[in-house]
Design a protein around this motif. Sequence first.
Motif, PDB file in Angstrom:
ATOM      1  N   MET A   1       0.841  -1.188   0.000  1.00 51.91           N
ATOM      2  CA  MET A   1       0.000   0.000   0.000  1.00 51.91           C
ATOM      3  C   MET A   1       0.882   1.247   0.000  1.00 51.91           C
ATOM      4  N   LEU A   2       0.495   2.193  -0.815  1.00 53.28           N
ATOM      5  CA  LEU A   2       1.199   3.474  -0.793  1.00 53.28           C
ATOM      6  C   LEU A   2       0.811   4.270   0.449  1.00 53.28           C
ATOM      7  N   VAL A   3      -0.486   4.240   0.779  1.00 51.85           N
ATOM      8  CA  VAL A   3      -1.015   4.947   1.942  1.00 51.85           C
ATOM      9  C   VAL A   3      -1.992   4.013   2.643  1.00 51.85           C
ATOM     10  N   GLU A   4      -1.927   3.915   3.952  1.00 48.48           N
ATOM     11  CA  GLU A   4      -2.824   3.064   4.739  1.00 48.48           C
ATOM     12  C   GLU A   4      -3.976   3.888   5.293  1.00 48.48           C
ATOM     13  N   GLY A   5      -5.147   3.242   5.453  1.00 49.71           N
ATOM     14  CA  GLY A   5      -6.263   3.844   6.173  1.00 49.71           C
ATOM     15  C   GLY A   5      -7.024   4.898   5.403  1.00 49.71           C
ATOM     16  N   PHE A   6      -7.653   5.798   6.160  1.00 52.74           N
ATOM     17  CA  PHE A   6      -8.523   6.848   5.623  1.00 52.74           C
ATOM     18  C   PHE A   6      -7.724   8.113   5.352  1.00 52.74           C
ATOM     19  N   GLY A   7      -8.131   8.855   4.326  1.00 50.46           N
ATOM     20  CA  GLY A   7      -7.462  10.118   4.057  1.00 50.46           C
ATOM     21  C   GLY A   7      -8.318  11.060   3.246  1.00 50.46           C
ATOM     22  N   LEU A   8      -7.980  12.324   3.334  1.00 47.56           N
ATOM     23  CA  LEU A   8      -8.644  13.384   2.579  1.00 47.56           C
ATOM     24  C   LEU A   8      -7.572  14.363   2.132  1.00 47.56           C
ATOM     25  N   ASP A   9      -7.528  14.622   0.844  1.00 46.89           N
ATOM     26  CA  ASP A   9      -6.603  15.598   0.282  1.00 46.89           C
ATOM     27  C   ASP A   9      -7.449  16.688  -0.363  1.00 46.89           C
ATOM     28  N   GLN A  10      -7.525  17.839   0.294  1.00 49.50           N
ATOM     29  CA  GLN A  10      -8.361  18.939  -0.184  1.00 49.50           C
ATOM     30  C   GLN A  10      -7.524  20.199  -0.196  1.00 49.50           C
ATOM     31  N   ARG A  11      -7.168  20.663  -1.373  1.00 50.98           N
ATOM     32  CA  ARG A  11      -6.311  21.845  -1.497  1.00 50.98           C
ATOM     33  C   ARG A  11      -7.109  23.145  -1.434  1.00 50.98           C
ATOM     34  N   LEU A  12      -8.288  23.130  -2.043  1.00 48.41           N
ATOM     35  CA  LEU A  12      -9.101  24.347  -2.134  1.00 48.41           C
ATOM     36  C   LEU A  12     -10.196  24.294  -1.072  1.00 48.41           C
ATOM     37  N   ARG A  13     -10.247  25.273  -0.202  1.00 44.61           N
ATOM     38  CA  ARG A  13     -11.257  25.333   0.852  1.00 44.61           C
ATOM     39  C   ARG A  13     -12.529  26.005   0.328  1.00 44.61           C
ATOM     40  N   PRO A  14     -13.698  25.631   0.845  1.00 44.51           N
ATOM     41  CA  PRO A  14     -14.967  26.187   0.349  1.00 44.51           C
ATOM     42  C   PRO A  14     -15.017  27.711   0.250  1.00 44.51           C
ATOM     43  N   PRO A  15     -14.491  28.478   1.215  1.00 45.68           N
ATOM     44  CA  PRO A  15     -14.557  29.945   1.054  1.00 45.68           C
ATOM     45  C   PRO A  15     -13.757  30.462  -0.145  1.00 45.68           C
ATOM     46  N   ASP A  16     -12.789  29.656  -0.622  1.00 47.39           N
ATOM     47  CA  ASP A  16     -11.963  30.070  -1.760  1.00 47.39           C
ATOM     48  C   ASP A  16     -12.556  29.666  -3.102  1.00 47.39           C
ATOM     49  N   MET A  17     -13.678  28.941  -3.094  1.00 44.52           N
ATOM     50  CA  MET A  17     -14.316  28.504  -4.335  1.00 44.52           C
ATOM     51  C   MET A  17     -15.160  29.650  -4.876  1.00 44.52           C
ATOM     52  N   THR A  18     -14.700  30.232  -5.968  1.00 40.17           N
ATOM     53  CA  THR A  18     -15.367  31.415  -6.523  1.00 40.17           C
ATOM     54  C   THR A  18     -15.960  31.163  -7.900  1.00 40.17           C
ATOM     55  N   SER A  19     -15.819  29.935  -8.426  1.00 39.23           N
ATOM     56  CA  SER A  19     -16.304  29.629  -9.758  1.00 39.23           C
ATOM     57  C   SER A  19     -17.167  28.368  -9.715  1.00 39.23           C
ATOM     58  N   PHE A  20     -18.066  28.247 -10.686  1.00 39.64           N
ATOM     59  CA  PHE A  20     -18.883  27.039 -10.788  1.00 39.64           C
ATOM     60  C   PHE A  20     -18.072  25.873 -11.347  1.00 39.64           C
ATOM     61  N   LEU A  21     -16.952  26.166 -12.015  1.00 40.22           N
ATOM     62  CA  LEU A  21     -16.073  25.142 -12.562  1.00 40.22           C
ATOM     63  C   LEU A  21     -14.825  25.050 -11.697  1.00 40.22           C
ATOM     64  N   THR A  22     -14.454  23.828 -11.327  1.00 41.09           N
ATOM     65  CA  THR A  22     -13.274  23.610 -10.491  1.00 41.09           C
ATOM     66  C   THR A  22     -12.150  23.039 -11.345  1.00 41.09           C
TER      67      THR A  22
END
Length: 61
Positions: free
Chosen positions: A1-22
């Motif tokens: 396994m490269l990575v074990e268990g649970f994970g979340l990789d989120q670079r852009l936070r919701p307040p920084d989302m300014t467009s309908f397209l990501t």
Amino acid sequence: MLVEGFGLDQRLRPPDMTSFLTPEADLFSVWHLGIPDVGTDSWSLTVGGAVTQQLTLSLDD
């Protein structure tokens, strides 16, 4: 396994989302059972069973 268990990789936070397209670079990834180490040279997918002809595909296909 490269990575074990649970994970979340989120670079852009919701307040920084300014467009309908990501942009693809800002999409998030979630994994629950780890990230397997898959050898891309030997990986294949075989479709068989209730099909007329069995098919095997490589990652390049």
